[in-house]
Design a protein around this motif. Structure first.
Motif: not given
Length: 250
Positions: A98-105
């Motif tokens: 599963s994907v816990d978190s996604l951040r666009i830097t």
């Protein structure tokens, strides 16, 4: 005129009686009567003996094929029996991701009209098996796609995941895509709706450990369909939906 007298032949009384002539092909019965002899049977015609053809023998090729098929069936039975025993002993279960978190830097359009993206992602890997360990080998790849365009890609670390273990991986993904202007316009339209579909793909070589036995390498292929609200840089992206599917490639 002298009288003419007839002279009759004198029969000798002591001579044996004469038998009348019997025509050829006849014989006499017991009473002495002539009987016609049956005609000789017609000559037998010689016929060539009928030779019965023997059934053709099986060729060596046919025998080899039968032996090969028999060995294959026996091998399949043995492999099936071994697989059944292993299943009963180890009770294997599929790992879960599963994907816990996604951040666009970083997410920008360059001067050459290419689209540059940099994502920070946390992936959760869960091994629910009690007697099976998983070796994640070197060479694993993680990539994010929008439609048929790959936005960015990252490498997965090499590690061993033990029994009933959950591991969280921090992965940095970077990439540069052609036709960035067209992609940026499409993504901005989706962002206005607050629903941007992304496709997360994982391809990683692994080795399964059954007890103390380490098996040959196989590949885990994971695909997660994500639905996020935006792709704004320096923001924590909200994941509205996530559906991950797992399959094994030998």
């Amino acid at each position: 005129m002298a009288d003419h007298q007839k002279i009759h032949p004198v029969v000798d009384p002591e001579a044996p009686p004469t038998e009348p002539l019997v025509p050829r092909g006849s014989f006499r019965s017991e009473k002495g009567d002539p009987v016609q002899h049956p005609p000789d049977p017609p000559p037998l015609q010689r016929t060539s003996p009928v030779i019965q053809s023997k059934p053709p023998k099986r060729s060596c090729c046919c025998k080899c094929m039968c032996w090969t098929i028999s060995l294959l069936v026996l091998l399949l039975v043995i492999v099936g029996a071994i697989a059944g025993v292993l299943y009963l002993v180890f009770r294997p279960k599929l790992p879960k991701y599963s994907v816990d978190s996604l951040r666009i830097t970083d997410f920008r359009l360059n001067y050459d009209l290419t689209l540059y993206a940099k994502f920070d992602m946390k992936i959760r890997a869960n091994n629910p098996n009690k007697k099976i360990g998983i070796y994640y080998e070197k060479g694993g790849k993680l990539s994010v796609w929008y439609t048929n365009n790959k936005l960015c890609q990252g490498s997965l670390p090499k590690f061993y995941q033990g029994h009933q273990n959950t591991t969280v991986l921090n992965v940095v993904l970077t990439g540069q895509t052609q036709y960035g202007s067209t992609l940026m316009t499409a993504l901005q339209e989706q962002q206005q709706k607050g629903r941007i579909p992304l496709d997360l793909k994982v391809d990683v070589p692994v080795a399964i450990k059954l007890g103390k036995l380490k098996l040959k390498k196989v590949r885990f292929l994971v695909e997660c369909l994500l639905l996020v609200d935006s792709l704004s840089a320096n923001n924590l992206i909200s994941i509205r939906a996530s559906d991950c599917r797992f399959r094994l490639k030998l």
